[in-house]
Design a protein around this motif. Structure first.
Motif, PDB file in Angstrom:
ATOM      1  N   LEU A 160       0.847  -1.189   0.000  1.00  0.00           N
ATOM      2  CA  LEU A 160       0.000   0.000   0.000  1.00  0.00           C
ATOM      3  C   LEU A 160       0.882   1.238   0.000  1.00  0.00           C
ATOM      4  N   GLY A 161       0.605   2.157  -0.893  1.00  0.00           N
ATOM      5  CA  GLY A 161       1.362   3.399  -0.957  1.00  0.00           C
ATOM      6  C   GLY A 161       0.707   4.487  -0.124  1.00  0.00           C
ATOM      7  N   VAL A 162       1.481   5.123   0.748  1.00  0.00           N
ATOM      8  CA  VAL A 162       0.975   6.228   1.565  1.00  0.00           C
ATOM      9  C   VAL A 162       1.027   7.493   0.711  1.00  0.00           C
ATOM     10  N   THR A 163      -0.120   8.106   0.487  1.00  0.00           N
ATOM     11  CA  THR A 163      -0.195   9.283  -0.386  1.00  0.00           C
ATOM     12  C   THR A 163       0.204  10.538   0.384  1.00  0.00           C
ATOM     13  N   VAL A 164      -0.717  11.076   1.180  1.00  0.00           N
ATOM     14  CA  VAL A 164      -0.436  12.256   2.016  1.00  0.00           C
ATOM     15  C   VAL A 164      -0.937  11.943   3.413  1.00  0.00           C
ATOM     16  N   MET A 165      -0.098  12.110   4.405  1.00  0.00           N
ATOM     17  CA  MET A 165      -0.451  11.779   5.784  1.00  0.00           C
ATOM     18  C   MET A 165      -1.715  12.521   6.197  1.00  0.00           C
ATOM     19  N   THR A 166      -2.584  11.845   6.975  1.00  0.00           N
ATOM     20  CA  THR A 166      -3.854  12.460   7.356  1.00  0.00           C
ATOM     21  C   THR A 166      -3.682  13.593   8.361  1.00  0.00           C
ATOM     22  N   SER A 167      -2.498  13.777   8.892  1.00  0.00           N
ATOM     23  CA  SER A 167      -2.240  14.917   9.775  1.00  0.00           C
ATOM     24  C   SER A 167      -1.775  16.146   8.994  1.00  0.00           C
ATOM     25  N   TYR A 168      -1.657  16.027   7.650  1.00  0.00           N
ATOM     26  CA  TYR A 168      -1.219  17.134   6.805  1.00  0.00           C
ATOM     27  C   TYR A 168      -2.406  17.798   6.128  1.00  0.00           C
ATOM     28  N   ASP A 169      -2.282  19.102   5.898  1.00  0.00           N
ATOM     29  CA  ASP A 169      -3.233  19.802   5.041  1.00  0.00           C
ATOM     30  C   ASP A 169      -2.442  20.579   3.987  1.00  0.00           C
ATOM     31  N   ASP A 170      -3.122  21.398   3.195  1.00  0.00           N
ATOM     32  CA  ASP A 170      -2.455  22.100   2.099  1.00  0.00           C
ATOM     33  C   ASP A 170      -1.285  22.964   2.589  1.00  0.00           C
ATOM     34  N   SER A 171      -1.465  23.644   3.716  1.00  0.00           N
ATOM     35  CA  SER A 171      -0.401  24.519   4.220  1.00  0.00           C
ATOM     36  C   SER A 171       0.822  23.713   4.646  1.00  0.00           C
ATOM     37  N   ASP A 172       0.605  22.509   5.170  1.00  0.00           N
ATOM     38  CA  ASP A 172       1.736  21.659   5.536  1.00  0.00           C
ATOM     39  C   ASP A 172       2.541  21.258   4.301  1.00  0.00           C
ATOM     40  N   LEU A 173       1.858  20.999   3.181  1.00  0.00           N
ATOM     41  CA  LEU A 173       2.564  20.637   1.952  1.00  0.00           C
ATOM     42  C   LEU A 173       3.380  21.807   1.416  1.00  0.00           C
ATOM     43  N   VAL A 174       2.836  23.018   1.512  1.00  0.00           N
ATOM     44  CA  VAL A 174       3.585  24.200   1.091  1.00  0.00           C
ATOM     45  C   VAL A 174       4.851  24.339   1.923  1.00  0.00           C
ATOM     46  N   THR A 175       4.725  24.168   3.228  1.00  0.00           N
ATOM     47  CA  THR A 175       5.876  24.263   4.128  1.00  0.00           C
ATOM     48  C   THR A 175       6.932  23.216   3.784  1.00  0.00           C
ATOM     49  N   ALA A 176       6.471  22.034   3.341  1.00  0.00           N
ATOM     50  CA  ALA A 176       7.394  20.951   2.992  1.00  0.00           C
ATOM     51  C   ALA A 176       7.993  21.110   1.594  1.00  0.00           C
ATOM     52  N   GLY A 177       7.566  22.136   0.852  1.00  0.00           N
ATOM     53  CA  GLY A 177       8.154  22.412  -0.450  1.00  0.00           C
ATOM     54  C   GLY A 177       7.406  21.849  -1.640  1.00  0.00           C
ATOM     55  N   TYR A 178       6.181  21.322  -1.423  1.00  0.00           N
ATOM     56  CA  TYR A 178       5.398  20.792  -2.538  1.00  0.00           C
ATOM     57  C   TYR A 178       4.671  21.926  -3.247  1.00  0.00           C
ATOM     58  N   ARG A 179       4.536  21.810  -4.568  1.00  0.00           N
ATOM     59  CA  ARG A 179       3.801  22.810  -5.343  1.00  0.00           C
ATOM     60  C   ARG A 179       2.342  22.411  -5.523  1.00  0.00           C
ATOM     61  N   LEU A 180       1.987  21.176  -5.160  1.00  0.00           N
ATOM     62  CA  LEU A 180       0.617  20.678  -5.315  1.00  0.00           C
ATOM     63  C   LEU A 180      -0.124  20.736  -3.985  1.00  0.00           C
ATOM     64  N   ASN A 181      -1.454  20.880  -4.053  1.00  0.00           N
ATOM     65  CA  ASN A 181      -2.232  20.776  -2.834  1.00  0.00           C
ATOM     66  C   ASN A 181      -2.523  19.308  -2.538  1.00  0.00           C
ATOM     67  N   VAL A 182      -3.227  19.024  -1.443  1.00  0.00           N
ATOM     68  CA  VAL A 182      -3.452  17.642  -1.022  1.00  0.00           C
ATOM     69  C   VAL A 182      -4.158  16.844  -2.103  1.00  0.00           C
ATOM     70  N   ARG A 183      -5.253  17.374  -2.630  1.00  0.00           N
ATOM     71  CA  ARG A 183      -6.022  16.624  -3.622  1.00  0.00           C
ATOM     72  C   ARG A 183      -5.200  16.342  -4.878  1.00  0.00           C
ATOM     73  N   GLU A 184      -4.433  17.325  -5.324  1.00  0.00           N
ATOM     74  CA  GLU A 184      -3.613  17.143  -6.522  1.00  0.00           C
ATOM     75  C   GLU A 184      -2.510  16.119  -6.297  1.00  0.00           C
ATOM     76  N   LEU A 185      -1.882  16.170  -5.126  1.00  0.00           N
ATOM     77  CA  LEU A 185      -0.795  15.230  -4.837  1.00  0.00           C
ATOM     78  C   LEU A 185      -1.327  13.808  -4.671  1.00  0.00           C
ATOM     79  N   VAL A 186      -2.478  13.645  -4.026  1.00  0.00           N
ATOM     80  CA  VAL A 186      -3.066  12.317  -3.892  1.00  0.00           C
ATOM     81  C   VAL A 186      -3.403  11.744  -5.262  1.00  0.00           C
ATOM     82  N   ALA A 187      -3.963  12.575  -6.151  1.00  0.00           N
ATOM     83  CA  ALA A 187      -4.299  12.106  -7.501  1.00  0.00           C
ATOM     84  C   ALA A 187      -3.049  11.674  -8.263  1.00  0.00           C
TER      85      ALA A 187
END
Length: 233
Positions: A112-139
């Protein structure tokens, strides 16, 4: 006759050691058929429980979230496949997914591949350096997992419906962040009730604290099993 719907509930043994986990397994009894051993318990003697649970006829989900160079992930996955567990998690990066798929090949182990941790939201991904939001990264991770040929994904209830539409019936969708109505959210940010998660397309629900921290864990597990049976009837 075995009721496959009972396997939809996976109880997370988020406990510090094997002694406490054994006591909880005893309390839960026949209310639970599927257990998750995460990192805290695994490193607190939990690997010894794998064989015990298998001998008791239980299913085992080893939640280690593997992520390393491809060779290491492949060899580690092959070792885990020999333990007789049903699920193992890896972080859903393309090279890691492909390596784990190679390591599990020819065995009954499902990756099973872990997509985005359930403790993360869009702002957490920005802080981590991702350019995608949660829905886009999961897709994106869902498409990459499908291409890698692994069994399924770990994702929050919020992304279930869109991901099921994207992958069809090809992938198992396993969701943590499941909380019975009225339960505390703890550190989860993207949650749903058991019935909502199933209706959105989940194959399995991972539930930890709402069961193991309940005054009567057995009754708490049975209540969720009842909700599952009603939705899946």
């Amino acid at each position: 006759m075995h009721d496959a719907n009972r396997d939809k509930l996976i109880v997370a043994l988020d406990l510090p050691d094997a002694t406490k986990a054994r006591a909880m397994i005893e309390r839960l009894g026949d209310a639970v058929t599927f257990y998750k051993i995460g990192m805290e318990l695994a490193y607190g003697g939990g690997f010894a429980l794998v064989d015990e649970l298998a001998r008791a006829g239980k299913h085992i989900f080893l939640d280690l979230k593997l992520h390393d160079i491809g060779h290491t992930v492949e060899k580690a996955t092959a070792q885990i496949a020999r333990l007789g567990v049903r699920f193992v998690t890896v972080h859903a990066f393309p090279q890691t997914l492909a390596a784990a798929a190679r390591g599990a090949r020819g065995s009954a182990l499902q990756v099973l591949g872990v997509t985005v941790m359930t403790s993360y939201d869009d702002s957490d991904l920005v802080t981590a350096g991702y350019r995608l939001n949660v829905r886009e990264l999961v897709a994106l991770r869902a498409r990459q997992a499908k291409e890698a040929g692994i069994a399924g994904l770990i994702l929050s209830p919020e992304e279930l419906k869109a991901t099921r539409a994207l992958v069809g019936a090809d992938l198992l969708l396993v969701t943590p962040g499941v909380r019975p109505a009225g339960a505390a959210l703890d550190d989860q940010k993207r949650v749903a009730t058991p019935s909502d998660a199933l209706k959105r397309g989940a194959n399995h629900l991972v539930v930890g604290r709402p069961i193991i921290s309940a005054p009567d864990p057995h009754a708490a597990a049975l209540a969720i099993q009842k909700e599952i049976a009603e939705v899946c009837a």
